[in-house]
Design a protein around this motif. Structure first.
Motif, PDB file in Angstrom:
ATOM      1  N   ALA A 145       0.759  -1.173  -0.161  1.00 21.99           N
ATOM      2  CA  ALA A 145      -0.135   0.090   0.072  1.00 21.99           C
ATOM      3  C   ALA A 145       0.948   1.403  -0.044  1.00 21.99           C
ATOM      4  O   ALA A 145       1.941   1.251   0.700  1.00 21.99           O
ATOM      5  N   GLN A 146       0.325   2.159  -1.015  1.00 23.04           N
ATOM      6  CA  GLN A 146       1.462   3.466  -0.841  1.00 23.04           C
ATOM      7  C   GLN A 146       0.460   4.544  -0.706  1.00 23.04           C
ATOM      8  O   GLN A 146      -0.528   4.762  -1.249  1.00 23.04           O
ATOM      9  N   SER A 147       1.020   5.618  -0.103  1.00 21.07           N
ATOM     10  CA  SER A 147       0.388   7.024   0.124  1.00 21.07           C
ATOM     11  C   SER A 147       0.969   7.758  -0.933  1.00 21.07           C
ATOM     12  O   SER A 147       2.253   7.299  -1.548  1.00 21.07           O
ATOM     13  N   MET A 148       0.410   8.872  -1.423  1.00 17.06           N
ATOM     14  CA  MET A 148       0.895   9.495  -2.591  1.00 17.06           C
ATOM     15  C   MET A 148       1.127  11.008  -2.354  1.00 17.06           C
ATOM     16  O   MET A 148       0.372  11.652  -1.698  1.00 17.06           O
ATOM     17  N   VAL A 149       2.399  11.590  -2.685  1.00 18.34           N
ATOM     18  CA  VAL A 149       2.790  12.679  -2.453  1.00 18.34           C
ATOM     19  C   VAL A 149       2.587  13.576  -3.719  1.00 18.34           C
ATOM     20  O   VAL A 149       3.415  13.281  -4.768  1.00 18.34           O
ATOM     21  N   PRO A 153       3.170  23.294  -8.635  1.00 17.62           N
ATOM     22  CA  PRO A 153       3.540  24.642  -8.293  1.00 17.62           C
ATOM     23  C   PRO A 153       2.681  25.171  -7.117  1.00 17.62           C
ATOM     24  O   PRO A 153       3.167  26.308  -6.670  1.00 17.62           O
ATOM     25  N   ALA A 154       1.608  24.885  -7.110  1.00 19.19           N
ATOM     26  CA  ALA A 154       0.669  25.258  -5.884  1.00 19.19           C
ATOM     27  C   ALA A 154       0.977  24.955  -4.527  1.00 19.19           C
ATOM     28  O   ALA A 154       0.328  25.488  -3.500  1.00 19.19           O
ATOM     29  N   GLY A 155       1.740  23.728  -4.547  1.00 21.60           N
ATOM     30  CA  GLY A 155       2.117  23.393  -3.226  1.00 21.60           C
ATOM     31  C   GLY A 155       2.130  21.745  -3.215  1.00 21.60           C
ATOM     32  O   GLY A 155       2.005  21.159  -4.116  1.00 21.60           O
ATOM     33  N   VAL A 156       2.538  21.262  -1.958  1.00 23.15           N
ATOM     34  CA  VAL A 156       2.292  19.815  -1.753  1.00 23.15           C
ATOM     35  C   VAL A 156       1.040  19.245  -1.214  1.00 23.15           C
ATOM     36  O   VAL A 156       0.379  19.811  -0.134  1.00 23.15           O
ATOM     37  N   VAL A 157       0.540  18.157  -1.963  1.00 20.39           N
ATOM     38  CA  VAL A 157      -0.690  17.461  -1.450  1.00 20.39           C
ATOM     39  C   VAL A 157      -0.379  16.037  -1.225  1.00 20.39           C
ATOM     40  O   VAL A 157       0.253  15.413  -1.923  1.00 20.39           O
ATOM     41  N   VAL A 158      -0.836  15.583   0.145  1.00 18.84           N
ATOM     42  CA  VAL A 158      -0.383  14.085   0.279  1.00 18.84           C
ATOM     43  C   VAL A 158      -2.060  13.305   0.428  1.00 18.84           C
ATOM     44  O   VAL A 158      -2.927  13.680   1.026  1.00 18.84           O
ATOM     45  N   ARG A 179      10.096   9.496   6.520  1.00 22.27           N
ATOM     46  CA  ARG A 179       9.809  10.157   5.205  1.00 22.27           C
ATOM     47  C   ARG A 179       8.688  11.024   5.397  1.00 22.27           C
ATOM     48  O   ARG A 179       8.627  12.195   4.892  1.00 22.27           O
ATOM     49  N   LEU A 180       7.729  10.736   5.974  1.00 22.08           N
ATOM     50  CA  LEU A 180       6.710  11.718   6.448  1.00 22.08           C
ATOM     51  C   LEU A 180       6.892  12.803   7.131  1.00 22.08           C
ATOM     52  O   LEU A 180       6.463  13.930   6.625  1.00 22.08           O
ATOM     53  N   ALA A 181       7.958  12.861   8.039  1.00 22.72           N
ATOM     54  CA  ALA A 181       8.468  13.747   8.786  1.00 22.72           C
ATOM     55  C   ALA A 181       8.998  14.732   7.756  1.00 22.72           C
ATOM     56  O   ALA A 181       8.889  16.018   8.207  1.00 22.72           O
ATOM     57  N   GLU A 182       9.823  14.373   6.914  1.00 29.58           N
ATOM     58  CA  GLU A 182      10.873  14.942   5.909  1.00 29.58           C
ATOM     59  C   GLU A 182       9.681  15.847   4.861  1.00 29.58           C
ATOM     60  O   GLU A 182       9.979  16.995   4.560  1.00 29.58           O
ATOM     61  N   ILE A 183       8.390  15.007   4.485  1.00 25.20           N
ATOM     62  CA  ILE A 183       7.827  15.738   3.583  1.00 25.20           C
ATOM     63  C   ILE A 183       6.907  16.944   4.503  1.00 25.20           C
ATOM     64  O   ILE A 183       6.730  17.977   4.056  1.00 25.20           O
ATOM     65  N   GLY A 184       6.610  16.637   5.850  1.00 25.26           N
ATOM     66  CA  GLY A 184       6.061  17.562   6.416  1.00 25.26           C
ATOM     67  C   GLY A 184       7.156  19.053   6.467  1.00 25.26           C
ATOM     68  O   GLY A 184       6.343  20.068   6.691  1.00 25.26           O
ATOM     69  N   ALA A 190      -2.677  20.429   1.622  1.00 24.87           N
ATOM     70  CA  ALA A 190      -3.590  19.618   1.868  1.00 24.87           C
ATOM     71  C   ALA A 190      -3.169  18.293   2.263  1.00 24.87           C
ATOM     72  O   ALA A 190      -2.560  17.609   1.505  1.00 24.87           O
ATOM     73  N   LEU A 191      -3.786  17.546   3.300  1.00 22.10           N
ATOM     74  CA  LEU A 191      -3.771  16.058   3.382  1.00 22.10           C
ATOM     75  C   LEU A 191      -5.478  15.636   3.241  1.00 22.10           C
ATOM     76  O   LEU A 191      -6.182  15.770   3.701  1.00 22.10           O
ATOM     77  N   VAL A 192      -5.297  14.653   2.161  1.00 15.82           N
ATOM     78  CA  VAL A 192      -6.463  13.923   1.725  1.00 15.82           C
ATOM     79  C   VAL A 192      -6.149  12.517   2.129  1.00 15.82           C
ATOM     80  O   VAL A 192      -5.707  11.646   2.030  1.00 15.82           O
ATOM     81  N   CYS A 193      -7.148  12.457   3.427  1.00 12.84           N
ATOM     82  CA  CYS A 193      -6.907  11.343   4.498  1.00 12.84           C
ATOM     83  C   CYS A 193      -8.167  10.345   4.783  1.00 12.84           C
ATOM     84  O   CYS A 193      -9.261  10.647   4.875  1.00 12.84           O
ATOM     85  N   ASP A 194      -7.594   8.914   4.487  1.00 17.49           N
ATOM     86  CA  ASP A 194      -8.754   7.925   4.903  1.00 17.49           C
ATOM     87  C   ASP A 194      -9.231   8.010   6.272  1.00 17.49           C
ATOM     88  O   ASP A 194      -8.647   8.394   7.287  1.00 17.49           O
ATOM     89  N   SER A 195     -10.598   7.955   6.383  1.00 15.14           N
ATOM     90  CA  SER A 195     -11.339   8.211   7.454  1.00 15.14           C
ATOM     91  C   SER A 195     -12.043   6.896   8.104  1.00 15.14           C
ATOM     92  O   SER A 195     -12.780   7.027   9.179  1.00 15.14           O
TER      93      SER A 195
END
Length: 547
Positions: A145-149, A153-158, A179-184, A190-195
């Protein structure tokens, strides 16, 4: 909808406001990227269909601007609709090796041989059109399973996909916290996140704990043991197999999806620590106290192996007094009634049923509330967009974000969220819907075929037939067939046939010469003959034979 260079938008077409049917879109400038394409299972509200697929019409209209489809992992609610929807999209598909092994089988079954599949290694960085994407390996109940970064140009979305934190996942790596901390540190717009599991407080429990508990349980049981779990959960299949081996039991796989999973997993180097499984044809060669079966059907699917075993109609396997069935899975919302029916049938046969209420035999692959808060701390997003869940799950995650001082944005399928430029807000809506998978066809839920099926389901169907001569006069007695409504020989059937015959006799001559008009008049006559007595409005059809 405005589509300009430099702007960025997110659009869920499925999976936001419901469990399953995940289909997400991002737009950068005027180019689109699709993420996941999954099925959903029909609930009590849609008995006319078994499997549902998100309607891709919006992106099909823009497929010349669709750069590709990226699959986050190999679960059915993320990958199951690809073979049905891809012919409408015709775009490259990006998958990890394990998801590729699963997908290729599905495409081969659908006789799709020319699909451009690009295999991307877990943790890799790659481009799809203008989208700069990085896979971040996360733990889930399926390998790779992979999260995607998405770096734009508008910014980073995870985009998290499905994930959890588990320090000992047993199959595959733990979620890469560094790796997540480095991306932070880069700054996350925006974080589009599983609920899905966010309403459960505290941290996730580990698959390694399930392995200990399952091993103890299997060792304590006598007779035949059957364990049902999600076929794609390789770590759980390995856990069950190791518990069986520790208790001196031989493992038999029952159900096609498990056999496919076993092949795909071993192709990719998983399950190397367990012996090859036997097939269900070998089941009677193994003494009861030395047998453990892993069986499909944890969600009560009517045609699954476990469902058929519970009704004693399986060709190879029967369970009864002294045997045990362990449910190493959770109930997906909407499937409760079907699962309870199977469990009830098993209990009637004298089978002991063990679920996660009685013993620790399952742990979710989805992030708890505690996991989600930890993810917020690592990524420090400016905004949180809850997805993958029903409305109660989405609002629960929004409340968590609010508590931690992060702005949540609540969406439903079809909402177009502008991520940039300017304020993050819903600026438009796209048409969404569900299609029913009927055999190999995709049918609109509100179309004629399923509307007719719904009507038949609740009101039945009645078919009248009769022969006429050249002049349009009835020869002999008309026939009326009403399966599920009337028994052919009871008095009510006789009365309906007589009333139908009398009504046919008084149809005006001018309607008899043309088949279409005669048929419509005959249908009205049959409806009238039925309506007074049955107090139902069944689907009515009439066959006219000119002799």
């Amino acid at each position: 909808m405005t589509e300009q260079n430099g702007d960025l938008a997110f659009l869920p077409l499925g999976g936001t406001g419901e469990i399953g049917m995940n289909l997400n879109l991002y737009r950068q400038g005027d180019t689109w990227l699709a993420i996941d394409c999954g099925i959903g299972f029909s609930g009590n509200d849609t008995p006319e269909a078994e499997i549902l697929v998100p309607d891709p019409a919006f992106i099909v209209e823009r497929r010349n601007k669709l750069a590709g489809l990226v699959i986050t992992h190999a679960h059915e609610d993320h990958i199951g609709a690809v073979a049905h929807v891809w012919p409408m999209l015709q775009c490259p598909i990006y998958v990890t090796p394990f998801a590729s092994a699963v997908l290729r089988r599905k495409l081969a079954e659908a006789r799709l041989m020319d699909v451009p599949i690009r295999v991307v290694m877990p943790g890799a960085r790659f481009n799809v059109g203008p989208f700069d994407i990085e896979f971040v390996p996360v733990t889930h109940s399926v390998p790779e399973a992979q999260s995607m970064v998405l770096r734009t140009p508008a910014g980073v979305v995870v985009h998290t996909g499905d994930w959890k934190f588990d320090p000992e996942p047993l199959v595959g790596p733990a979620t890469d916290l560094n790796r997540l901390a480095e991306i932070g540190q880069e700054g996350v717009l925006a974080l589009v996140c599983d609920s899905t599991n966010v309403m459960k407080p505290g941290s996730s429990r580990s698959e390694s704990e399930v392995r200990v508990s399952m091993t103890e349980l299997v060792a304590s049981l006598k007779g035949r043991i059957a364990v049902t779990c999600f076929a794609s959960n390789v770590a759980r299949v390995e856990t069950i197999a190791m518990a069986a081996q520790a208790a001196g039991r031989t493992v038999v796989l029952v159900g096609r999806s498990l056999r496919n999973l076993d092949t795909a997993a071993r192709e990719c180097g998983y399950l190397s620590g367990v012996l090859p499984f036997l097939s269900e044809q070998d089941v009677n060669d193994v003494p009861d106290d030395q047998l453990l079966m892993i069986i499909t059907g944890s969600q009560g699917e009517p045609r699954s192996a476990l469902s058929r075993i519970s009704m004693d109609v399986h060709p190879n396997i029967s369970l009864g007094e002294g045997d045990t069935v362990i449910y190493s899975s959770r109930m997906i919302p909407g499937n409760e009634r079907a699962i309870m029916a199977v469990q009830d049938n098993l209990a009637k046969r004298g089978v002991k049923v063990i679920t996660d209420r009685e013993h620790f035999v399952h742990v979710s692959g989805h992030a708890t509330g505690g996991d989600v808060q930890k993810m917020y701390e690592l990524l420090k997003p400016q905004h949180v967009v809850p997805v993958h869940g029903e409305w109660r799950h989405l609002t629960a995650q929004a409340a968590l974000a609010q508590e931690m001082g992060i702005a949540p944005i609540l969406l439903e399928d079809g909402d177009i969220l502008r991520l940039s430029p300017g304020k993050l807000e819903v600026v438009d809506t796209a048409p969404t819907g569900r299609l029913a998978l009927d055999g190999n066809r995709l049918l609109p839920m509100n179309g004629g075929v399923l509307a007719a099926r719904r009507k038949m389901l609740f009101n039945g169907i009645v078919i009248g037939s009769f022969a006429v001569d050249d002049e349009g006069f009835v020869i002999g007695d008309p026939k009326v067939s009403a399966p599920g409504l009337l028994d052919p020989d009871d008095l009510e059937s006789v009365r309906v046939r007589e009333e139908f015959a009398n009504a046919l006799d008084v149809i005006p001559d001018e309607l008899r010469s043309e088949d279409g008009a005669f048929r419509e008049a005959a249908k009205t006559a049959l409806r009238r003959a039925l309506g007074r007595k049955l107090q139902k409005r069944p689907l009515v059809d009439v066959h006219v034979l000119r002799v």
